[in-house]
Design an enzyme around this catalytic site. Structure first.
Site, PDB file in Angstrom:
ATOM      1  N   GLY A 151       0.920  -1.282  -0.115  1.00 18.29           N
ATOM      2  CA  GLY A 151       0.103  -0.020  -0.063  1.00 18.29           C
ATOM      3  C   GLY A 151       0.925   1.239   0.016  1.00 18.29           C
ATOM      4  O   GLY A 151       1.893   1.308   0.091  1.00 18.29           O
ATOM      5  N   LYS A 201       3.724  -0.617 -10.209  1.00 25.30           N
ATOM      6  CA  LYS A 201       3.477   0.775  -9.850  1.00 25.30           C
ATOM      7  C   LYS A 201       5.017   1.435  -9.839  1.00 25.30           C
ATOM      8  O   LYS A 201       5.257   2.472 -10.085  1.00 25.30           O
ATOM      9  CB  LYS A 201       3.143   1.262  -8.478  1.00 25.30           C
ATOM     10  N   SER A 237       9.835   8.553  -3.276  1.00 24.44           N
ATOM     11  CA  SER A 237      10.221   7.285  -3.984  1.00 24.44           C
ATOM     12  C   SER A 237      11.255   7.161  -4.766  1.00 24.44           C
ATOM     13  O   SER A 237      11.923   8.031  -5.605  1.00 24.44           O
ATOM     14  CB  SER A 237       8.875   7.285  -4.978  1.00 24.44           C
TER      15      SER A 237
END
Length: 336
Positions: free
Chosen positions: A137, A192, A255
């Protein structure tokens, strides 16, 4: 807090593994954290800080770092947080000491390059008597370590056991939501990372926020298309482990994948970017194997294909952008 889970093991003392250990220790449970590097384990046990991978976060005294995987064998549940390409090796090393029926929660987001397997299949190969679960998540390690509000999906087939596990690890600021679609959670977490590289490239090249938003939306279509073809549930991809994780990873330079794409877009080479990092960027290894998987299933994933081609050195960033812009106009379809 349920009494069933009192001791946890965490495989991998990188930023994410350390953050998970910190989260687990907040409720007073004992956490055995396995580190590959002896100096990392020593720093955690003596200075109560992971200075190599999560600097500046004081760690709970309930965390006990070790270099011996067998120290995790008697834990009530294991969280496997080693990089995806090293998950098989660490699970295999745990085989002799793990009790049958122990839940192993897979937290690495990737596909094994050598076999094309997701982490649940790797777990079944190496520890067939373990109970597989996936936790995925929108969650940055630093946020979880600092106790900032975070929600994730915890997917496990046994909902009773899953409920007990969630009760044991939930805190006021860490909220796992129960699911049963392990494959969907894995697809979302793996794809992702590749899409985040694409989004980073677009921003690094100065293509604007409109292009960035389009990449997220069309990337989500690619993710969903693959998941449905492989047998996952569409609903999973609309949740935390799909859309939620995609939006976070594609929208923040925190990220690793997004920041790598940003550097590529600004003209840095892949080799120089990776040489300057001490942490794994999962999308780099995932992109080529994801391309192979999509082709084997006959699925169109042009954004992921373009990232794989750039990573493999087959085309330049500019050529990849041109190829995407020259694709024929078509209906906005998601289903395969």
């Amino acid at each position: 807090m349920t009494q069933h889970f009192k001791t946890f093991g965490v495989i991998g003392a990188g930023a994410w593994g350390t953050a998970i250990a910190q989260m687990l220790a907040r409720e007073g449970q004992t956490v055995h954290l396995w580190a590959l590097e002896p100096e990392v384990a020593a720093a955690i046990n003596t200075a109560r800080e992971n200075t190599a991978f999560l600097k500046g976060v004081p760690l709970k005294p309930e965390i006990r770092a070790t270099n011996k995987l067998e120290d995790l064998g008697l834990a009530d549940a294991i969280f496997a947080v080693a990089p995806a390409q090293h998950t098989r090796t660490t699970l295999r090393a745990l085989r002799a000491s793990l009790r049958p029926g122990t839940p192993v929660v897979l937290c690495s987001k990737g596909i094994e390059l050598a076999t094309g397997e997701f982490m649940t299949q790797v777990l079944k190969d190496e520890l067939p008597e373990a109970i597989p679960a996936v936790m995925s998540g929108p969650s940055f390690a630093i946020d979880v370590a600092k106790g900032l509000p975070t929600a994730v999906t915890l997917a496990i087939e046994d909902t009773r056991l899953g409920t007990e596990l969630i009760q044991a690890i939930s805190t006021p600021t860490f909220r796992p939501y129960l699911g049963t679609d392990l494959l969907g959670a894995e697809v979302g977490g793996s794809v992702k990372n590749v899409l985040a590289i694409a989004c980073g490239i677009a921003l690094g090249k100065g293509l604007g926020r409109s292009a960035h938003a389009a990449l997220i939306a069309r990337g989500y279509a690619e993710m969903t298309r693959l998941a449905l073809t492989l047998g996952a549930e569409a609903e999973t991809l609309t949740g935390l482990s799909g859309l939620g994780d995609l939006v976070l990873t594609c929208s923040s330079e925190t990220s690793r994948n997004m920041s790598l794409g940003l550097a590529l877009g600004k003209g840095e080479t892949l080799a120089s970017i990776l040489a300057a990092r001490n942490a794994v960027t999962e999308g780099v290894a995932t992109a080529p194997v994801l391309r192979r998987l999509a082709r084997s299933q006959g699925i169109e994933m042009p954004i992921c294909e373009a990232v794989a081609a750039v990573i493999e050195g087959e085309i330049t960033v500019d050529d990849a952008i041109t190829a995407l812009l020259m694709r024929p106009v078509k209906a906005e379809a998601v289903k395969p």
